[in-house]
Enzyme design. Structure first.
Site, PDB file in Angstrom:
ATOM      1  N   HIS A  78     -47.287 -22.032  40.751  1.00  0.00           N
ATOM      2  CA  HIS A  78     -48.483 -21.740  40.086  1.00  0.00           C
ATOM      3  C   HIS A  78     -49.791 -22.521  40.404  1.00  0.00           C
ATOM      4  O   HIS A  78     -50.462 -21.562  40.490  1.00  0.00           O
ATOM      5  CB  HIS A  78     -47.958 -22.073  38.510  1.00  0.00           C
ATOM      6  CG  HIS A  78     -46.967 -21.366  38.227  1.00  0.00           C
ATOM      7  ND1 HIS A  78     -46.241 -21.468  36.855  1.00  0.00           N
ATOM      8  CD2 HIS A  78     -46.190 -20.069  38.505  1.00  0.00           C
ATOM      9  CE1 HIS A  78     -45.318 -20.612  36.732  1.00  0.00           C
ATOM     10  NE2 HIS A  78     -45.437 -19.803  37.619  1.00  0.00           N
ATOM     11  N   LYS A  96     -45.562 -19.719  32.032  1.00  0.00           N
ATOM     12  CA  LYS A  96     -45.044 -21.084  31.853  1.00  0.00           C
ATOM     13  C   LYS A  96     -43.987 -21.650  32.714  1.00  0.00           C
ATOM     14  O   LYS A  96     -43.283 -20.803  33.354  1.00  0.00           O
ATOM     15  CB  LYS A  96     -44.676 -21.321  30.191  1.00  0.00           C
ATOM     16  CG  LYS A  96     -43.663 -20.281  29.801  1.00  0.00           C
ATOM     17  CD  LYS A  96     -42.422 -20.002  30.407  1.00  0.00           C
ATOM     18  CE  LYS A  96     -41.036 -21.060  30.345  1.00  0.00           C
ATOM     19  NZ  LYS A  96     -40.020 -20.503  31.029  1.00  0.00           N
TER      20      LYS A  96
HETATM   21  N1  NAP Z   1     -42.772 -15.748  29.294  1.00  0.00           N
HETATM   22  C1  NAP Z   1     -41.214 -15.449  29.257  1.00  0.00           C
HETATM   23  O1  NAP Z   1     -40.586 -15.148  28.229  1.00  0.00           O
HETATM   24  C2  NAP Z   1     -40.788 -15.727  30.569  1.00  0.00           C
HETATM   25  C3  NAP Z   1     -39.412 -15.378  30.851  1.00  0.00           C
HETATM   26  C4  NAP Z   1     -38.969 -15.594  32.048  1.00  0.00           C
HETATM   27  C5  NAP Z   1     -39.567 -16.097  32.988  1.00  0.00           C
HETATM   28  N2  NAP Z   1     -40.690 -16.733  32.660  1.00  0.00           N
HETATM   29  C6  NAP Z   1     -41.697 -17.415  33.735  1.00  0.00           C
HETATM   30  O2  NAP Z   1     -42.012 -16.396  34.554  1.00  0.00           O
HETATM   31  C7  NAP Z   1     -42.054 -17.137  35.864  1.00  0.00           C
HETATM   32  C8  NAP Z   1     -41.337 -15.855  36.967  1.00  0.00           C
HETATM   33  O3  NAP Z   1     -39.925 -15.790  36.216  1.00  0.00           O
HETATM   34  P1  NAP Z   1     -38.900 -14.733  36.744  1.00  0.00           P
HETATM   35  O4  NAP Z   1     -37.799 -14.693  36.192  1.00  0.00           O
HETATM   36  O5  NAP Z   1     -39.729 -13.594  36.598  1.00  0.00           O
HETATM   37  O6  NAP Z   1     -38.749 -15.148  38.279  1.00  0.00           O
HETATM   38  P2  NAP Z   1     -38.313 -14.247  39.386  1.00  0.00           P
HETATM   39  O7  NAP Z   1     -38.405 -12.896  39.338  1.00  0.00           O
HETATM   40  O8  NAP Z   1     -37.130 -14.815  39.963  1.00  0.00           O
HETATM   41  O9  NAP Z   1     -39.311 -14.715  40.384  1.00  0.00           O
HETATM   42  C9  NAP Z   1     -40.626 -14.331  40.165  1.00  0.00           C
HETATM   43  C10 NAP Z   1     -41.600 -14.404  41.679  1.00  0.00           C
HETATM   44  O10 NAP Z   1     -41.536 -15.337  42.397  1.00  0.00           O
HETATM   45  C11 NAP Z   1     -41.465 -15.244  43.860  1.00  0.00           C
HETATM   46  N3  NAP Z   1     -40.198 -15.924  44.235  1.00  0.00           N
HETATM   47  C12 NAP Z   1     -39.083 -15.968  43.969  1.00  0.00           C
HETATM   48  N4  NAP Z   1     -38.443 -16.756  44.540  1.00  0.00           N
HETATM   49  C13 NAP Z   1     -39.238 -17.493  45.258  1.00  0.00           C
HETATM   50  C14 NAP Z   1     -39.296 -18.432  46.216  1.00  0.00           C
HETATM   51  N5  NAP Z   1     -38.033 -19.201  46.610  1.00  0.00           N
HETATM   52  N6  NAP Z   1     -40.250 -19.040  47.034  1.00  0.00           N
HETATM   53  C15 NAP Z   1     -41.478 -18.332  46.511  1.00  0.00           C
HETATM   54  N7  NAP Z   1     -41.565 -17.383  45.667  1.00  0.00           N
HETATM   55  C16 NAP Z   1     -40.448 -16.899  45.212  1.00  0.00           C
HETATM   56  C17 NAP Z   1     -41.480 -13.766  43.748  1.00  0.00           C
HETATM   57  O11 NAP Z   1     -42.552 -13.071  44.127  1.00  0.00           O
HETATM   58  P3  NAP Z   1     -42.492 -11.848  45.036  1.00  0.00           P
HETATM   59  O12 NAP Z   1     -42.344 -10.601  44.029  1.00  0.00           O
HETATM   60  O13 NAP Z   1     -43.748 -11.800  45.654  1.00  0.00           O
HETATM   61  O14 NAP Z   1     -41.697 -11.687  46.276  1.00  0.00           O
HETATM   62  C18 NAP Z   1     -40.721 -13.368  42.522  1.00  0.00           C
HETATM   63  O15 NAP Z   1     -41.031 -11.864  42.301  1.00  0.00           O
HETATM   64  C19 NAP Z   1     -41.592 -18.385  35.757  1.00  0.00           C
HETATM   65  O16 NAP Z   1     -42.576 -19.442  35.682  1.00  0.00           O
HETATM   66  C20 NAP Z   1     -40.640 -18.404  34.448  1.00  0.00           C
HETATM   67  O17 NAP Z   1     -40.657 -19.541  33.792  1.00  0.00           O
HETATM   68  C21 NAP Z   1     -41.344 -16.488  31.507  1.00  0.00           C
END
Ligand code: NAP
Length: 333
Positions: A78, A96
């Site tokens: 982040h 977050k």
């Molecule tokens: N507000 C809410 O309700 C809520 C809910 C869930 C998650 N979140 C937050 O949102 C964020 C993303 O969560 P998510 O569940 O959506 O995650 P995710 O889809 O698993 O990953 C998010 C993005 O991070 C990149 N990524 C994944 N693995 C990586 C790695 N090993 N190294 C570098 N980049 C990587 C990828 O980007 P690319 O697409 O570019 O490949 C992926 O699309 C987190 O901070 C989480 O805490 C918030």
């Protein structure tokens, strides 16, 4: 004026947290997306009607046709992209936790403080913008519950697969940072700072990632009060999110304070009576995005700005330390 948004990452959360929310916020236009893998970004753009695809994150933040970015990357990534976006003059709505740990965020905020007129930075602590939380705050502040004795927040999400960003230390994984953060933020939102950590314990996976966490805090302005957060991503825990306030005159329980749009209930027990209510099924993400657009337009600090995120991160670091665990990384390895 339209707020043109660029999306960093084709993340799983982005459709719910931003793309569908944008349909309810007419002044926001989704302009461009970037992913590590450009064909994935192209597919994501096609699926969601996003007009432009940038080659990579750096190209996205430099685009002249966006005003702000939404960052939905692992917590370990982040701050790197927050700073690149701010440097490029873009306002930032970052998922977050804004940072994997407090010292790195403190250093970033100190650097940004040298730059008057820096763009807006907001942590996506969406529950805080929903009227359900406004109702909880009002009941707590009005003395309806008497003196506050105990606050408890429990958040459990099973079925987080192996390899997920939440299950790896390098991507700032852990149940406290991913789920327990809501409880810590809710306690801060009701009580103010400082929370003092009393004790904490964790069930830890082999990669120093807490699969379960329990932490107990107190507050100097509320003698005798305890604030307890429990968070779990253990495969056998039932999916649950609830918040409870126990006061000398009554008890308030909120089922699903985090995502009220998926169904919620507020239950007030007082003077031998039980009052049940629900507030508003609009997604918390719509209120959050509206608050972000308003803050960019007016220049007024939102309640979940960088300093607020720093206060939360400070408590999270102290909880990890009390459980004998290291702070999470705030930058990629
Ligand atoms: N507000 C809410 O309700 C809520 C809910 C869930 C998650 N979140 C937050 O949102 C964020 C993303 O969560 P998510 O569940 O959506 O995650 P995710 O889809 O698993 O990953 C998010 C993005 O991070 C990149 N990524 C994944 N693995 C990586 C790695 N090993 N190294 C570098 N980049 C990587 C990828 O980007 P690319 O697409 O570019 O490949 C992926 O699309 C987190 O901070 C989480 O805490 C918030």
């Amino acid at each position: 004026m339209t707020l043109r948004l660029g999306l960093l990452g084709a993340a799983r959360i982005t459709p719910a947290a931003l793309i569908y929310a944008a349909e309810a916020v007419p002044e926001v236009a989704l302009q461009a997306v970037a992913a590590r893998d450009p064909p994935r970004a192209m597919a994501f753009a096609a699926d969601h009607g996003i007009p432009h695809v940038a080659n990579d994150y750096a190209a996205l933040v430099e685009r002249d046709d966006i005003d702000a970015v939404y960052i939905a990357l692992p917590a370990s990534h982040h701050l790197l992209w927050v700073e690149r976006a701010l440097d490029a003059g873009k306002a930032v709505l970052c998922e977050k936790p804004l940072s994997g740990n407090a010292p790195a965020l403190r250093a970033l905020l100190a650097r940004r403080a040298q730059r008057p007129g820096d763009p807006l930075l907001m942590e996506a602590m969406h529950y805080r913008y929903h009227p359900l939380w406004g109702r909880v705050q009002a009941l707590s502040d009005a003395g309806t519950l008497g003196a506050l004795k105990a606050l408890t927040m429990h958040f459990a999400v099973p079925h987080i697969p192996a390899g997920d960003i939440r299950r790896r230390f390098a991507t700032a994984g852990g149940a406290l940072l991913d789920l327990g953060i809501y409880g810590v933020h809710m306690f801060r939102s009701l009580l103010g700072d400082p929370l003092t950590v009393q004790h904490a314990k964790a069930v830890v996976l082999e990669d120093a990632v807490d699969e379960q966490f329990e932490g107990v805090m107190t507050h100097p302005a509320f003698p005798g009060l305890t604030a307890t957060v429990t968070a779990s991503m253990a495969p056998d825990t039932p999916l649950a999110a609830w918040f409870e306030i126990e006061g000398t005159e009554g008890r308030l329980r909120v089922d699903n304070p985090v995502a009220p749009q998926l169904g919620h209930e507020l239950r007030l027990e007082r003077a031998g009576e039980t009052l049940r209510e629900s507030v508003d099924p609009t997604p918390s993400y719509c209120y959050q995005l509206q608050a972000f657009a308003d803050a960019v337009k007016t220049g007024q600090r939102p309640p979940t700005d960088g300093q607020d995120a720093l206060a939360t991160a400070t408590v999270l670091d102290a909880l990890y330390a009390a459980a004998g665990l290291a702070p999470r990384p705030a930058y990629p390895a």
